[in-house]
Design an enzyme around this catalytic site. Structure first.
Site, mmCIF file in Angstrom:
data_model
loop_
_atom_site.group_PDB
_atom_site.id
_atom_site.type_symbol
_atom_site.label_atom_id
_atom_site.label_comp_id
_atom_site.label_asym_id
_atom_site.label_seq_id
_atom_site.Cartn_x
_atom_site.Cartn_y
_atom_site.Cartn_z
ATOM 1 N N CYS A 1 55.728 88.972 4.945
ATOM 2 C CA CYS A 1 54.914 87.888 4.400
ATOM 3 C C CYS A 1 55.043 86.629 5.263
ATOM 4 O O CYS A 1 54.473 86.587 6.341
ATOM 5 C CB CYS A 1 55.268 87.650 2.935
ATOM 6 N N GLU B 1 59.165 95.631 0.017
ATOM 7 C CA GLU B 1 60.437 95.833 -0.690
ATOM 8 C C GLU B 1 60.247 96.158 -2.174
ATOM 9 O O GLU B 1 61.094 96.811 -2.779
ATOM 10 C CB GLU B 1 61.347 94.603 -0.523
ATOM 11 N N HIS C 1 54.619 92.594 0.517
ATOM 12 C CA HIS C 1 56.054 92.738 0.230
ATOM 13 C C HIS C 1 56.402 94.208 -0.011
ATOM 14 O O HIS C 1 56.404 94.669 -1.148
ATOM 15 C CB HIS C 1 56.423 91.915 -1.000
HETATM 16 N N1 GLN Z 1 54.123 80.618 2.096
HETATM 17 C C1 GLN Z 1 53.341 81.697 2.589
HETATM 18 C C2 GLN Z 1 52.002 81.812 1.859
HETATM 19 O O1 GLN Z 1 51.835 81.239 0.831
HETATM 20 C C3 GLN Z 1 54.106 83.001 2.508
HETATM 21 C C4 GLN Z 1 54.418 83.438 1.120
HETATM 22 C C5 GLN Z 1 55.444 84.530 1.053
HETATM 23 O O2 GLN Z 1 56.186 84.774 1.990
HETATM 24 N N2 GLN Z 1 55.554 85.181 -0.080
HETATM 25 O O3 GLN Z 1 51.111 82.487 2.317
#
Ligand code: GLN
Length: 537
Positions: A382, A511, A509
Site C-alpha cells: 500500500c 496480509e 493489503h
Molecule cells: N496513505 C496512503 C493512501 O491513503 C496509503 C494507505 C495505506 O497504506 N493503507 O493511499
C-alpha cells in the site's frame, strides 16, 4: 435456532480473549458445526477506522470493506472463513441506530432507556447475524468486566440466557491468575473478584479460562471452583504459549470443546481431527534456519499495529521451513544518517508496510532505494508500493520533487494522487477505497507466476491515493512493470522491477488474506527470496 457462546474477560485487558474465542470457534467447527463469530466492542467510535493503530492495534479490513477490530483477523485465520461487517459491532454503531430510530419516532413518545432499548438494540445486532445454517454463534465482548461502557452489553447477554435458556447459552470468562514472585504463589483473588462482578450483573460463568505464567495445580482449581461456583473440570488453565496457534490444542486437551458441547446438548465428534493444525504448530516450533526481514515503519509502539503482517510471516515461515525474524526499523532513524547500510547489514529482505501521514516518509524512501540498488528482496504494501513508485520516479526517471499529493500537494510530479472519478470531479477529500477489488495480472511477470498463473485475483484495499496513470508509460519504458491492474486498466495495483531478484509493490493489503495453512503467495515468495539471499551470502 442457533446456540450461543459468550466470551467475557476479567481482571485486565490483553489476556488473549480473541485467541481463546478463535480457538474455541475452531474446535467447535472441527466437531462438525457451523460457527459464526461476533466481536462486540464497547467503545463509542462507530468503527476503529479513525482510531490510532499504534494505540488500538491494526485496523482489519474485510472483503466487504468494513474497518474492524484486529480480533476479526484472528477469527478469519483460525476459522479459515471470510467475515464481513456483520461480524463486528461497536457501541458507536448500536447507539447510532438506536438514536436514528428515536428521531424517526419509532418509540411513540416513550422514554428511551439503556434497559430495555439499548439492550434490545444489542440483542438485535447479535440476532441479525444469524442465518439458517448456523449452529453456534460465538460472541466476544470487548473490554473487561467492571468497565462502565461494557455494562449494557453484559446486561444484554444476561437477558439472552433468560430468553433462550441454560441449554442454549454458554458463558466463558477469561481471567488472570497472577504469580507473585516474592512469595512464590499463584493468586486466585483477582479471578474471584472478577467473577463476583459478573455474578453481581446476574451472569454465572459456565467455564473459566485462567491465563497464567505458571501451572495451575489442583488446589488452585478447587479454590477457584469453590469461590466462583464453576465445576472444577470447567476451570481451565491456559499458560503463556510459544505461539498463539497452540491455543486450540491446549484448550482441546483441557476438554473445553467437550464441556461446551455437553452443556449445550450437542453431540461431540469423538474422532475430531486436528492433525493438520498440530503438524503446522510442530513445524513452526521446530524451525532451525533463520532469515531476518526488516520492517521499515513508524513506531510509536509496535505492539499490534502490524498484526496481520507479522502473522502472515509466521505462515510463510512454515511454508518455507525457515524462521522469519522481524526487525522493526523506525524510518525516522534512517532520515538523518548516511550509514544506512548499518541498519540493514543483518537483513535479508525489506518490507515497507501501509501507513498514513507524512512522518517518516523520506526514511522509507531511503530504505527502498537501498533495497533496489543493492538487490535486496523488497516488498511494498500500500503506502510501501506508493513510495516505491516515488523512489523510482526520483532516482531512476530523474523526476525531481516527485511525490504523493498526500505529502506534498504542490509536487511538480504527482506520481501518487487522488484520481478524478468518472464524472471528472475530484471527490472532496477523497474517500477511502476499501475492501475487495479484482485485479488482472500480466502474464510473463513474476507476480503472475507467484499467484500460480491465474489471470484474475481479488485483494483487500484501504487507501485514498492511487498511482497516477499519466506516469505509467514512462515507468514501463524504464524497467518498472505493471504486473497487476484494475479490470478497466486505469488503476495500477501491482508493480515489479525487472532485473531485480524480488521487488514487488502492491496497492492492496495481502496480509489480510494469509492463513496458517494457506500462506499468502507473495509473502511466501518474498520469504523464499530472502532465504535464497541468506543462503547465498
Ligand atoms: N496513505 C496512503 C493512501 O491513503 C496509503 C494507505 C495505506 O497504506 N493503507 O493511499
Amino acid at each position: 435456532m442457533p446456540k450461543y457462546i459468550f466470551v467475557t474477560g476479567g481482571v485486565v485487558s490483553s489476556l488473549g480473549k480473541g485467541i481463546a474465542t478463535s480457538s474455541i470457534g475452531l474446535l467447535i467447527k472441527r466437531h462438525g458445526f457451523n460457527v459464526k463469530p461476533l466481536k462486540l466492542d464497547p467503545y463509542l467510535n462507530v468503527d476503529p477506522g479513525t482510531m490510532n493503530p499504534f494505540q488500538h492495534g491494526e485496523v482489519f479490513v474485510t472483503d466487504d470493506g468494513a474497518e474492524t477490530d484486529l480480533d476479526l483477523g484472528h477469527y478469519e485465520r483460525f476459522l479459515n472463513q471470510n467475515l464481513s461487517r456483520k461480524n463486528n459491532a461497536t457501541a458507536g454503531q448500536i447507539y447510532e441506530s438506536l438514536i436514528q430510530k428515536e428521531r424517526r419516532g419509532d418509540f411513540l413518545g416513550k422514554t428511551v432507556q439503556v434497559v430495555p432499548h439499548l439492550t434490545d438494540e444489542i440483542k438485535l445486532r447479535i440476532k441479525e447475524l444469524v442465518e439458517d445454517e448456523d449452529d453456534i454463534i460465538i460472541v466476544e465482548i470487548g473490554g473487561t468486566v467492571g468497565d462502565i461502557e461494557s455494562l449494557p452489553f453484559l446486561e444484554a447477554i444476561r437477558q439472552m440466557r433468560l430468553e433462550l435458556g441454560e441449554q442454549n447459552t454458554f458463558f466463558i470468562h477469561v481471567t488472570l491468575v497472577p504469580y507473585i514472585k516474592s512469595i512464590g504463589e499463584l493468586k486466585t483473588k483477582p479471578t474471584q473478584h472478577s467473577v463476583m462482578k459478573l455474578r453481581e450483573i446476574g451472569i454465572q460463568p459456565d467455564l473459566i479460562i485462567c491465563r497464567s505464567e505458571r501451572k495451575i495445580g489442583d488446589e488452585i482449581r478447587e479454590k477457584i471452583s469453590l469461590f466462583t461456583n464453576v465445576p472444577k473440570e470447567r476451570v481451565v488453565e491456559m499458560r503463556d504459549l510459544p505461539t498463539i496457534y497452540k491455543a486450540p490444542l491446549i484448550l482441546h486437551r483441557e476438554k473445553v470443546d467437550h464441556n461446551i458441547l455437553k452443556k449445550l446438548g450437542l453431540p461431540p465428534n469423538h474422532g475430531i481431527d486436528l492433525s493438520d493444525w498440530k503438524a503446522f504448530v510442530d513445524r513452526l516450533l521446530h524451525l532451525t534456519d533463520r532469515v531476518k526481514i526488516g520492517i521499515v515503519g513508524k513506531y510509536v509502539d509496535v505492539k499490534d499495529s502490524y498484526k496481520s503482517i507479522s502473522e502472515a510471516f509466521i505462515h510463510a515461515s512454515v511454508s518455507n521451513d525457515v524462521k522469519v525474524e522481524l526487525k522493526y526499523i523506525d524510518s525516522e532513524d534512517l532520515e538523518g544518517t548516511d550509514k544506512i547500510d548499518e541498519f540493514f547489514k543483518d537483513v535479508d529482505g525489506i518490507l515497507v508496510p501501509g501507513g498514513f501521514g507524512s512522518r517518516g516518509i523520506e526514511g522509507k524512501i531511503k530504505a527502498i532505494q537501498f533495497a533496489r540498488e543493492n538487490k535486496i528482496p523488497f516488498f511494498g504494501i500500500c503506502l510501501g508500493m506508493q513510495l516505491a513508485s516515488i523512489e523510482f520516479a526520483r532516482h531512476v526517471l530523474g523526476l525531481k520533487g516527485a511525490n504523493s499529493t498526500e505529502f506534498d500537494p504542490k509536487t511538480p510530479h504527482p506520481i501518487i494522487t487522488i484520481l478524478p472519478d468518472k464524472k471528472g470531479v475530484t471527490k472532496m477529500g477523497g474517500t477511502l477505497r476499501k475492501g475487495a477489488y479484482p485485479a488482472i495480472l500480466k502474464p510473463g511477470t513474476m507476480t503472475y507466476d507467484i499467484y500460480g498463473r491465474v489471470r484474475e485475483i481479488s485483494e483487500r484495499h484501504r487507501h485514498r491515493y492511487e498511482f497516477n496513470p499519466a506516469y505509467r508509460l514512462i515507468f514501463e519504458r524504464n524497467g518498472m512493470v505493471v504486473s497487476g491492474e484494475s479490470p478497466d486498466g486505469v488503476l495500477v495495483e501491482i508493480i515489479e522491477l525487472k532485473d531485480h531478484p524480488f521487488f514487488i509493490g502492491v496497492q492492496f493489503h495481502p496480509e489480510f488474506k494469509s492463513r496458517p495453512m494457506r500462506p499468502h503467495p507473495i509473502f511466501h515468495h518474498f520469504v523464499k527470496a530472502a532465504k535464497n539471499r541468506r543462503f547465498s551470502r
